[in-house]
Design a protein around this motif. Structure first.
Motif, PDB file in Angstrom:
ATOM      1  N   ASN A 173      10.170  -5.697  -2.886  1.00  0.00           N
ATOM      2  CA  ASN A 173      11.615  -5.467  -2.958  1.00  0.00           C
ATOM      3  C   ASN A 173      12.066  -5.043  -4.346  1.00  0.00           C
ATOM      4  O   ASN A 173      13.260  -4.995  -4.640  1.00  0.00           O
ATOM      5  N   GLU A 174      11.082  -4.774  -5.209  1.00  0.00           N
ATOM      6  CA  GLU A 174      11.317  -4.236  -6.549  1.00  0.00           C
ATOM      7  C   GLU A 174      12.163  -5.155  -7.412  1.00  0.00           C
ATOM      8  O   GLU A 174      12.977  -4.709  -8.236  1.00  0.00           O
ATOM      9  N   ASP A 209       0.831  -1.202   0.000  1.00  0.00           N
ATOM     10  CA  ASP A 209       0.000   0.000   0.000  1.00  0.00           C
ATOM     11  C   ASP A 209       0.863   1.249   0.000  1.00  0.00           C
ATOM     12  O   ASP A 209       0.583   2.211  -0.719  1.00  0.00           O
ATOM     13  N   VAL A 210       1.897   1.248   0.821  1.00  0.00           N
ATOM     14  CA  VAL A 210       2.775   2.409   0.906  1.00  0.00           C
ATOM     15  C   VAL A 210       3.488   2.641  -0.423  1.00  0.00           C
ATOM     16  O   VAL A 210       3.623   3.776  -0.893  1.00  0.00           O
ATOM     17  N   GLN A 211       3.943   1.557  -1.057  1.00  0.00           N
ATOM     18  CA  GLN A 211       4.685   1.678  -2.306  1.00  0.00           C
ATOM     19  C   GLN A 211       3.773   1.778  -3.530  1.00  0.00           C
ATOM     20  O   GLN A 211       4.235   1.956  -4.654  1.00  0.00           O
ATOM     21  N   LYS A 212       2.447   1.636  -3.316  1.00  0.00           N
ATOM     22  CA  LYS A 212       1.473   1.661  -4.413  1.00  0.00           C
ATOM     23  C   LYS A 212       1.825   0.635  -5.477  1.00  0.00           C
ATOM     24  O   LYS A 212       2.077   0.958  -6.640  1.00  0.00           O
ATOM     25  N   MET A 269       2.260   1.898 -12.924  1.00  0.00           N
ATOM     26  CA  MET A 269       2.709   0.654 -12.329  1.00  0.00           C
ATOM     27  C   MET A 269       4.236   0.684 -12.192  1.00  0.00           C
ATOM     28  O   MET A 269       4.931   1.146 -13.094  1.00  0.00           O
ATOM     29  N   PRO A 270       4.778   0.230 -11.046  1.00  0.00           N
ATOM     30  CA  PRO A 270       6.238   0.230 -10.859  1.00  0.00           C
ATOM     31  C   PRO A 270       6.957  -0.520 -11.981  1.00  0.00           C
ATOM     32  O   PRO A 270       6.435  -1.497 -12.529  1.00  0.00           O
ATOM     33  N   GLN A 271       8.150  -0.075 -12.321  1.00  0.00           N
ATOM     34  CA  GLN A 271       8.879  -0.637 -13.454  1.00  0.00           C
ATOM     35  C   GLN A 271       9.300  -2.086 -13.242  1.00  0.00           C
ATOM     36  O   GLN A 271       9.575  -2.794 -14.217  1.00  0.00           O
ATOM     37  N   ASN A 272       9.329  -2.529 -11.978  1.00  0.00           N
ATOM     38  CA  ASN A 272       9.738  -3.927 -11.759  1.00  0.00           C
ATOM     39  C   ASN A 272       8.625  -4.907 -12.111  1.00  0.00           C
ATOM     40  O   ASN A 272       8.861  -6.114 -12.253  1.00  0.00           O
TER      41      ASN A 272
END
Length: 377
Positions: free
Chosen positions: A183-184, A150-153, A205-208
């Motif tokens: 942990n990406e 949640d924190v990292q969305k 969306m995060p790149q990982n």
């Protein structure tokens, strides 16, 4: 009436709603009453020494003794518990009651000034994070969420697709895959079925997290983890060990049957057909049929057992769609040329059926994947 709390005796509480609010201080009582006005689907508990005389009208239950002895009953009966008690005290009181995140209720903690609302226990599966936001909005307070996803969305692996009814196949890899997400690390996502509007944040969306068209393409990219959304039964050897398979509710079963067909036969036909087609029974959303069959006990029993939707169509509805395998015999007795095939076409919104029709014993069965571009139910 005041609840007298005693050691080793389950408190005789009166449960009317799914959520409880508990306060033990003067300021906490004021906050609890204010919160109850904003969230009337709650039961309120506070100490009898703060009685105001109108508790019955406000659905408040008074208690005397240590609040610690109230929690076993609250844990047993409520989906969520909102406490206006210090975080450390709540930790110590509920510690002996904890089982696991699948069964523990949501626990939310509010400070004595009502400024901060903390998601303490069962943030995802138990709904404490969502409850925290609701309570914070009602009090105009700060919502404090510490869950990493949640924190990292990013994607909450244990709740991915839950709002659509998706289920994971096995819980074994939830923790290591979640670790890869937060942990990406490189996480491959392959979606073969189900709703596509699953991204829940207002940020990219995060790149990982990388989307791939096929499982083969994803595995060739050598990811650290994989999220696979499919209704197909897969050979585990084609996947990396660190994966979670999600089953979207994307399969519809159309059926017709002779009067009085047993539930056991219906279930056997469904299980054998899905296995032969390589489809997961967890992905079945609905069983559909003809209006004349809406009272068949076998259909009601099987859909209740598996928690599937049960829908039937009228003669005019069935005759309004394509029947590629018509039956003159069925038409002679019912006025329709088919049951399972047109019914499954209507519900799925898909003309390209996985199984057009098969006769098996006292049943006919058709299978389709839902066209989510056409069907929103």
């Amino acid at each position: 009436m005041v609840i007298e709390l005693k050691e080793d005796v389950l408190a005789p509480i009166k449960v009317k709603h799914h959520y409880a609010i508990v306060a033990i201080t003067k300021h906490g009582v004021a906050i609890s009453r204010r919160l109850h006005e904003a969230l009337p689907n709650t039961d309120v508990y506070y100490m009898s020494k703060f009685e105001r005389g109108d508790e019955h009208a406000h659905n408040v239950q008074l208690f005397s003794g240590s609040v610690r002895m109230l929690f076993p009953a609250l844990f047993k009966h409520y989906d969520g518990i909102i406490t206006i008690i210090s975080l450390g005290a709540v930790v110590r009181m509920i510690a002996p009651l904890l089982v696991n995140k699948k069964v523990d209720p949501a626990v939310v903690v509010i400070d004595d000034r009502g400024e901060n609302v903390i998601s303490m226990l069962s943030g995802h599966l138990g709904g404490a994070n969502a409850l925290t936001h609701t309570v914070a909005e009602a009090l105009n307070a700060n919502a404090i969420i510490t869950t990493a996803s949640d924190v990292q969305k990013t994607i909450p692996v244990d709740l991915f697709g839950a709002k659509f009814g998706w289920q994971w196949d096995s819980p074994d890899q939830l923790t290591p895959v979640s670790a890869s997400v937060v942990n990406e690390e490189h996480v491959a996502i392959v979606q073969e079925a189900g709703e596509t509007n699953w991204w829940m944040h207002d940020t990219p969306m995060p790149q990982n997290l990388k989307l791939y068209e096929t499982i083969e393409e994803a595995m060739a990219a050598n990811p650290d983890a994989a999220l696979i959304i499919t209704h197909r039964l897969l050979d585990p050897s084609i996947l990396i060990s660190n994966h979670v398979i999600y089953r979207p509710k994307s399969i519809v079963i159309g059926m017709g049957c002779n009067r009085g067909t047993s539930t056991a036969e219906i279930e056997n036909v469904i299980q054998e057909t899905l296995l032969e087609l390589g489809l997961s029974i967890k992905s079945v959303k609905a069983l559909v049929t003809f209006e004349l069959k809406k009272d068949e006990p076998c259909f009601h029993e099987i859909t209740e057992k598996y928690d599937w939707d049960f829908k039937w169509y009228t003669k005019d509805e069935l005759n309004s769609t394509i029947v590629t395998a018509p039956s003159d015999t069925v038409f002679k007795y019912t006025g329709v040329y088919g049951v399972s095939e047109p019914a499954v076409r209507l519900y799925s919104g898909n003309d390209d059926l996985i199984l057009v029709k098969r006769k098996s014993g006292n049943t006919t069965i058709s299978v389709a994947a839902i066209n989510f571009e056409e069907v929103t139910s």
